[in-house]
Design a protein around this motif. Structure first.
Motif, short mmCIF file in Angstrom:
data_model
loop_
_atom_site.label_atom_id
_atom_site.label_comp_id
_atom_site.label_asym_id
_atom_site.label_seq_id
_atom_site.Cartn_x
_atom_site.Cartn_y
_atom_site.Cartn_z
N ILE A 155 31.69 14.93 -14.08
CA ILE A 155 33.00 15.34 -14.53
C ILE A 155 32.80 16.60 -15.37
O ILE A 155 32.23 16.55 -16.46
N SER A 156 33.23 17.74 -14.88
CA SER A 156 32.94 18.99 -15.56
C SER A 156 34.03 19.36 -16.55
O SER A 156 35.13 18.80 -16.55
N ARG A 157 33.71 20.30 -17.42
CA ARG A 157 34.70 20.83 -18.37
C ARG A 157 35.89 21.40 -17.62
O ARG A 157 37.04 21.20 -18.00
N ARG A 158 35.64 22.10 -16.52
CA ARG A 158 36.74 22.69 -15.74
C ARG A 158 37.64 21.60 -15.19
O ARG A 158 38.86 21.69 -15.25
N GLU A 218 22.82 20.42 -30.53
CA GLU A 218 23.53 19.35 -29.84
C GLU A 218 24.73 18.89 -30.67
O GLU A 218 25.80 18.58 -30.13
N GLY A 219 24.55 18.82 -31.97
CA GLY A 219 25.65 18.42 -32.84
C GLY A 219 26.81 19.38 -32.76
O GLY A 219 27.98 18.98 -32.72
N LYS A 220 26.52 20.67 -32.74
CA LYS A 220 27.58 21.67 -32.63
C LYS A 220 28.33 21.52 -31.31
O LYS A 220 29.56 21.68 -31.26
N LEU A 221 27.60 21.22 -30.25
CA LEU A 221 28.24 21.05 -28.95
C LEU A 221 29.17 19.84 -28.96
O LEU A 221 30.31 19.91 -28.47
N ILE A 222 28.72 18.73 -29.52
CA ILE A 222 29.57 17.54 -29.57
C ILE A 222 30.84 17.82 -30.36
O ILE A 222 31.94 17.43 -29.96
N GLU A 223 30.72 18.50 -31.49
CA GLU A 223 31.90 18.86 -32.27
C GLU A 223 32.89 19.66 -31.43
O GLU A 223 34.11 19.41 -31.47
N LYS A 224 32.37 20.61 -30.68
CA LYS A 224 33.22 21.45 -29.84
C LYS A 224 33.98 20.62 -28.82
O LYS A 224 35.18 20.81 -28.59
N VAL A 225 33.27 19.68 -28.19
CA VAL A 225 33.89 18.89 -27.13
C VAL A 225 34.89 17.88 -27.70
O VAL A 225 35.94 17.62 -27.10
N THR A 258 38.64 18.04 -26.31
CA THR A 258 39.19 16.93 -25.52
C THR A 258 40.14 16.04 -26.30
O THR A 258 40.91 15.28 -25.70
N GLY A 259 40.05 16.05 -27.63
CA GLY A 259 40.87 15.16 -28.43
C GLY A 259 40.42 13.72 -28.41
O GLY A 259 41.17 12.82 -28.80
N ARG A 260 39.20 13.46 -27.98
CA ARG A 260 38.71 12.08 -27.94
C ARG A 260 38.37 11.58 -29.34
O ARG A 260 38.03 12.36 -30.23
N ILE A 283 23.24 18.91 -19.30
CA ILE A 283 24.57 18.41 -19.62
C ILE A 283 25.57 19.07 -18.69
O ILE A 283 25.59 20.29 -18.55
N ASN A 284 26.38 18.25 -18.06
CA ASN A 284 27.35 18.78 -17.08
C ASN A 284 28.58 19.30 -17.81
O ASN A 284 29.41 18.54 -18.30
N MET A 285 28.66 20.61 -17.87
CA MET A 285 29.78 21.27 -18.56
C MET A 285 30.76 21.86 -17.56
O MET A 285 31.68 22.54 -17.93
#
Length: 456
Positions: free
Chosen positions: A7-10, A145-152, A156-158, A454-456
Motif C-alpha cells: 500500500i503506497s503513499r500515492r 526512522e522516528g522522523k519518518l513515522i512522525e511525518k506519516v 495519514t491522521g492515524r 519501506i513502501n512509500m
C-alpha cells in the motif's frame, strides 16, 4: 515483494481524496466477527508474537477482538493462535506475511511486537493501509526512522500509541513521581539518574541450522543477510524456550543490527519518564558524553569488526546535558530505576517502589487533588491498551505519542552512537542533527536490504 501486498503513499493519498478527509480519520467499520455497528468493539491484529506480543495482546482482550495474527516463526504462530482462540472463543486467522493483514479492510488497528528493526517498515505501511497502530518500544532503530513515522502520522491522521506502558500502568508510581516534581517537592531539578542495568557479553556464537518453522530470511527483513547463529543452551524465565545465545528471538536486543542493547530496551522506559518529568518532551540535549563504557567486541569506524558475538555495550555511564542545566546520567550501575535530585530533596522510583523523604512527607502533606490526572491529561486509563482505544474513538493521540517518544529515544540512540565512535556528540535539538560530525550523522539512518525497503 509482491505488489498485491503493498500500500503506497500515492495509493493512500488517492484514497483519501476519493473518500474525503473525515472517513480517512475514522476507524473502519467493524465487520469482523459479524459486527457492523459503529459502536462495536474494534478489531485488532498482532504482528510479532511471544513475550511482548502476547503481553499486549492479552491485555487487550477486554477491549478488542483479534481477527488475525502474524509471525515468521510457524511454531510461535501456531501456539498463539491457540491461546487467542481459547481466550476469546474465536480462532484468529494466521499469517506468516504481515502484509496480508494490511490488505484486510475489516481490521481497525495493528499491534506490532516484532524485533526493533522491523517496527518502522510495518508501522508506516500499516498507517498507509488505514490502520491505527500500537507499536512496542523502542519505536525505532535509528533517529531518522522516528522522523519518518512522525511525518506519516501527520499525513495519514492515524492514531499511534507507543508501548511505553510506564506512562499508564505500574500502580501510577511514575505519574506520582512527575506530580511530585511539578508540585515543587524537590525544588528545582538539577540531576536525574536513569539506572537501566548492563548486560553480559556472549561467548563466540557459531553458525547453526535454522530452526524448523522459522523463516530466517523474512526475520532478517530490512537487516543485512547473515547466517543464523545459536548455541544449544536454552534461555529460562521471561523469554525462555529459545537459545540463550543467538542472533535471533529474545537475544536480538544485544545486537546493533536489530536493536540498541540496554540503552533502547530499558532506556526507552526510564529516559522517557525522566524527560517527561523535566518538561523536555519537545526538545533534546545539547551534548551526550560517554564517560566510561565497555563494548564487548572491537569496533572500527563505529562498526564491530567481528560478527559472532553480542556487540551492544555491556557497561556504561553516559552524561547528557539537558535543558535548564540539568544533568542526566544513564548508567548500568546501581538499582534499576530513576533518581531525581533537586535543590530541596531527592527521591527514587522504579516499578516496585517510590521512596525518599518527599514521598514520606506525603503522609502529612498529600499532593493536591487531581495532581496525577493533571500529569496524565485526564483520568488515568485502565491500562495502556485502553488509552489507545480511547484515542481511537476521540481521534486524538494517546498518552505515549510518537513525538515525545522519539525525542527521548534520540538520547538513547545518540548514547549508542557516542559509544560506538568513542567521543562526545553535540546535538542540535532544533535541526535534530549532530553538530560538526559528518561521520556521526551517518549513523542517524540505515539503508534497508534490497527487497525490504519501506513502501512509500
Amino acid at each position: 515483494m509482491p505488489a498485491s501486498h503493498q500500500i503506497s503513499r500515492r495509493q493512500f493519498l488517492q484514497g483519501a481524496a476519493a473518500a474525503g478527509a473525515a472517513s480517512v480519520l475514522l476507524p473502519s467499520a467493524n465487520r469482523a466477527f459479524g459486527r457492523e455497528s459503529s459502536n462495536a468493539r474494534p478489531v485488532f491484529a498482532t504482528i510479532g508474537l511471544r513475550n511482548q506480543g502476547w503481553a499486549i495482546t492479552s491485555k487487550s482482550f477486554k477491549f478488542a477482538d483479534f481477527a488475525a495474527l502474524a509471525d515468521v516463526d510457524a511454531n510461535v504462530l501456531g501456539d498463539y493462535v491457540e491461546k487467542v482462540e481459547k481466550a476469546q472463543g474465536k480462532k484468529p486467522d494466521a499469517y506468516k506475511d504481515y502484509r496480508k493483514i494490511l490488505d484486510r479492510k475489516d481490521i481497525d488497528a495493528v499491534m506490532i511486537a516484532t524485533p526493533d528493526h522491523w517496527h518502522t517498515k510495518i508501522a508506516v505501511e500499516a498507517m498507509y493501509a488505514g490502520k491505527d497502530v500500537y507499536c512496542e518500544k523502542p519505536l525505532t532503530l535509528t533517529i531518522d526512522e522516528g522522523k519518518l513515522i512522525e511525518k506519516v502520522v501527520k499525513e495519514t491522521g492515524r492514531v499511534f500509541q507507543v508501548g511505553t506502558m510506564q506512562r499508564t500502568e505500574i500502580d501510577q508510581r511514575f505519574l506520582q513521581a512527575i506530580a511530585l516534581i511539578r508540585d515543587g517537592r524537590i525544588g528545582t531539578v538539577k540531576k536525574v539518574t536513569c539506572g537501566i542495568n548492563g548486560m553480559e557479553a556472549s561467548p563466540v556464537i557459531p553458525e547453526a541450522p535454522v530452526p524448523e518453522g522459522l523463516d530466517w530470511d523474512f526475520w532478517l527483513g530490512p537487516a543485512q543477510q547473515v547466517a543464523y547463529r545459536a548455541l544449544p543452551e536454552l534461555r529460562e524465565g521471561y523469554g525462555g524456550g529459545v537459545p540463550l545465545y543467538s542472533n535471533c528471538h529474545y537475544s536480538f536486543r544485544n545486537w546493533h543490527e536489530y536493536s540498541g542493547g540496554k540503552l533502547t530496551d530499558w532506556g526507552a522506559h526510564h529516559v522517557d519518564i525522566a524527560c517527561w518529568a523535566l518538561g523536555a518532551s519537545e526538545t533534546g540535549p545539547s551534548k551526550v558524553t560517554p564517560v566510561d563504557y565497555t563494548l564487548p567486541v572491537e569496533y572500527k569506524d563505529g562498526n564491530p569488526v567481528v560478527h559472532d558475538q553480542y556487540n551492544a555495550a555491556t557497561k556504561f555511564n553516559i552524561r547528557v546535558d539537558m535543558p535548564n542545566d540539568v544533568e542526566m546520567i544513564i548508567t548500568s550501575e546501581g538499582d534499576n530505576g530513576i533518581l531525581f535530585e533537586g535543590t530541596e530533596g531527592r527521591f527514587f522510583v522504579n516499578r516496585g517502589k517510590i521512596a525518599g523523604k518527599p514521598v514520606e512527607d506525603l503522609k502529612d502533606k498529600p499532593l493536591p487533588e487531581g495532581a496525577i490526572e493533571a500529569v496524565y491529561g485526564g483520568k488515568v486509563s485502565e491500562n495502556h491498551t485502553a488509552n489507545f482505544i480511547e484515542a481511537m474513538h476521540s481521534r486524538k493521540q494517546p498518552i505515549s505519542d510518537v513525538w515525545s517518544h522519539n525525542r527521548m529515544l534520540e538520547i538513547c540512540h545518540l548514547s549508542n552512537i557516542a559509544m560506538r565512535l568513542g567521543r562526545e556528540l553535540k546535538w542540535d535539538p532544533v535541526q535534530r542533527e549532530i553538530i560538526g560530525d559528518a561521520q556521526a550523522n551517518s549513523f542517524l539512518a540505515r539503508e534497508s536490504r534490497k527487497g525490504f525497503e519501506i513502501n512509500m
